[in-house]
Design an enzyme around this catalytic site. Structure first.
Site, PDB file in Angstrom:
ATOM      1  N   HIS A  63      -1.667 -23.318 -44.476  1.00  0.00           N
ATOM      2  CA  HIS A  63      -1.973 -24.603 -43.831  1.00  0.00           C
ATOM      3  C   HIS A  63      -0.967 -24.915 -42.736  1.00  0.00           C
ATOM      4  CE1 HIS A  63       0.991 -27.295 -45.962  1.00  0.00           C
ATOM      5  NE2 HIS A  63       0.819 -26.480 -46.986  1.00  0.00           N
ATOM      6  N   ASP A 164       7.122 -25.763 -45.540  1.00  0.00           N
ATOM      7  CA  ASP A 164       5.807 -25.971 -46.176  1.00  0.00           C
ATOM      8  C   ASP A 164       4.851 -26.479 -45.101  1.00  0.00           C
ATOM      9  OD1 ASP A 164       3.623 -26.720 -47.674  1.00  0.00           O
ATOM     10  OD2 ASP A 164       4.633 -28.390 -48.676  1.00  0.00           O
ATOM     11  N   GLU A 194      -4.218 -29.875 -45.535  1.00  0.00           N
ATOM     12  CA  GLU A 194      -3.916 -29.442 -46.905  1.00  0.00           C
ATOM     13  C   GLU A 194      -3.130 -30.501 -47.658  1.00  0.00           C
ATOM     14  OE1 GLU A 194      -1.599 -27.555 -50.220  1.00  0.00           O
ATOM     15  OE2 GLU A 194      -0.882 -28.688 -48.508  1.00  0.00           O
ATOM     16  N   GLU A 195      -2.197 -31.135 -46.973  1.00  0.00           N
ATOM     17  CA  GLU A 195      -1.270 -32.045 -47.665  1.00  0.00           C
ATOM     18  C   GLU A 195      -1.949 -33.303 -48.183  1.00  0.00           C
ATOM     19  OE1 GLU A 195       1.509 -31.250 -48.657  1.00  0.00           O
ATOM     20  OE2 GLU A 195       2.365 -29.740 -47.337  1.00  0.00           O
ATOM     21  N   ASP A 217       1.445 -20.018 -49.423  1.00  0.00           N
ATOM     22  CA  ASP A 217       2.076 -21.337 -49.353  1.00  0.00           C
ATOM     23  C   ASP A 217       3.454 -21.236 -50.011  1.00  0.00           C
ATOM     24  OD1 ASP A 217       2.457 -24.123 -49.037  1.00  0.00           O
ATOM     25  OD2 ASP A 217       0.376 -24.548 -49.564  1.00  0.00           O
ATOM     26  N   HIS A 303       9.043 -30.657 -49.681  1.00  0.00           N
ATOM     27  CA  HIS A 303       8.648 -31.989 -49.200  1.00  0.00           C
ATOM     28  C   HIS A 303       9.849 -32.863 -48.846  1.00  0.00           C
ATOM     29  CE1 HIS A 303       4.153 -32.011 -50.552  1.00  0.00           C
ATOM     30  NE2 HIS A 303       4.480 -30.969 -49.825  1.00  0.00           N
TER      31      HIS A 303
HETATM   32 ZN    ZN Z   1       2.072 -26.398 -48.686  1.00  0.00          ZN
HETATM   33 CO    CO Z   2       3.128 -29.389 -49.226  1.00  0.00          CO
END
Ligand code: ZN
Ligand code: CO
Length: 328
Positions: A63, A164, A194-195, A217, A303
């Protein structure tokens, strides 16, 4: 490692739903390497490498969106109040910086709290962009921002915002650069959103109608102080997903990835992630179902504005996946 490419990938702006800048960076990198590039209706970039024939249709997805913030209102003194785009924790925000699409930089801080025994909530945070009221704020309601943090190399560790999943995008581009002729048709999907909803990979998988789908990922690790116990460590190789909060990997895909790791001679780990999921959870549910799995790059501080991966894990992930599509 091609640090210039990773620099361009990590620093490009691209919160969920607003991926045009990062998509341009990726399109520029992949166009010379593939037979066809297209952008689907929701914005995912699909790069196609045709096989020699007699093979499967294999979808590989990373992503390109990132977590961020969205302005909900500007208060009388000009401070922005915001909601999150994806899994942003108030704990990792205070004192941090965000950048908006128009270049505006803001500092995130927190209101005075009498009771500091509990962590702050998101509605106690604000963003200071140097405005004095709603009228002179350089960004307004509905605009999105992302963490502002540079890419740094510390020993063999890479540290940046948004590894990420820009590190997954980096892996797919690196594969394309080294790809030998294979019999399978390969669809490299750089997915959107995606998030927040996994919607980009879901719709791309519907259109491509693959025989197998693999997400690339990041995953958490169990090797930091008092971490949630988990059998994944930084630097011990790519993690082959068995299960996460959203899916169980298809046994045949999981086994293909294990065999590929062994053939390629790269270290690998088995991943059981208790919280979170990936594009693979959405891809396995399209049409009549798609056998799906995931190769994860171990990542600390997922994150947060300072995500950390080990460069050898990245290289080993590329080698594992190249072997997987050779044999597949
Ligand atoms: Zn991710
Ligand atoms: Co993420």
């Amino acid at each position: 490692m091609n640090l210039e490419l990773l620099q361009n990938l990590t620093q490009a702006f691209g919160p969920s739903g607003y991926e045009s800048e990062i998509r341009d960076v990726i399109r520029h990198a992949v166009t010379p390497l593939v037979d066809e590039v297209r952008v689907d209706p929701l914005g995912s970039l699909v790069a196609i490498k045709k096989g020699a024939g007699g093979g499967k249709r294999i979808l590989l997805a990373a992503h390109m969106d990132e977590i961020g913030v969205m302005v909900t209102h500007v208060d009388k003194q000009g401070y922005l109040r915001f909601t999150r785009m994806g899994g942003v924790s108030p704990l990792t925000c205070i004192g941090g910086r965000v950048r908006f699409a128009n270049g505006t930089l803001g500092v995130i801080y927190v209101e005075h709290r009498e009771d500091r025994s509990k962590p702050p909530t998101l509605d106690q945070l604000f963003i200071d962009v140097g405005a004095t009221g709603p009228d002179d704020a350089p960004v307004g309601v509905g605009e999105t921002g992302v963490f502002a943090r540079p890419l740094e190399l510390q020993g063999d560790r890479l540290i940046s915002k948004t590894l990420d999943d820009r590190i997954g995008c980096y892996v797919l581009i690196s594969m394309l650069k080294e790809l030998p002729p294979v019999k399978h048709d390969l669809f490299f999907v750089f997915s959107v959103q995606e998030e927040i909803t996994l919607s980009g990979a879901r719709t791309a998988a519907y259109t491509i109608d693959p025989d197998m789908a693999i997400a690339i990922d990041v995953t958490s690790t169990g090797d930091t102080p008092k971490a949630l116990p988990m059998a994944v460590s930084l630097g011990k190789g790519p993690a082959i997903k068995v299960k996460d909060a959203g899916m169980v990997s298809h046994p045949e895909v999981r086994q293909l990835l294990i065999t590929a790791a062994q053939k390629a001679g790269v270290p690998y780990q088995m991943e059981i992630l208790q919280g979170g999921s990936t594009d693979a959870a959405a891809m396995q549910l399209v049409r009549a179902g798609v056998p799906s799995g995931c190769v994860s790059i171990p990542c600390r501080y997922v994150h947060s504005p300072s995500e950390m991966v080990a460069a050898p894990d990245v290289e080993h992930t590329v080698q594992l996946l190249l072997e997987a599509v050779r044999s597949g």
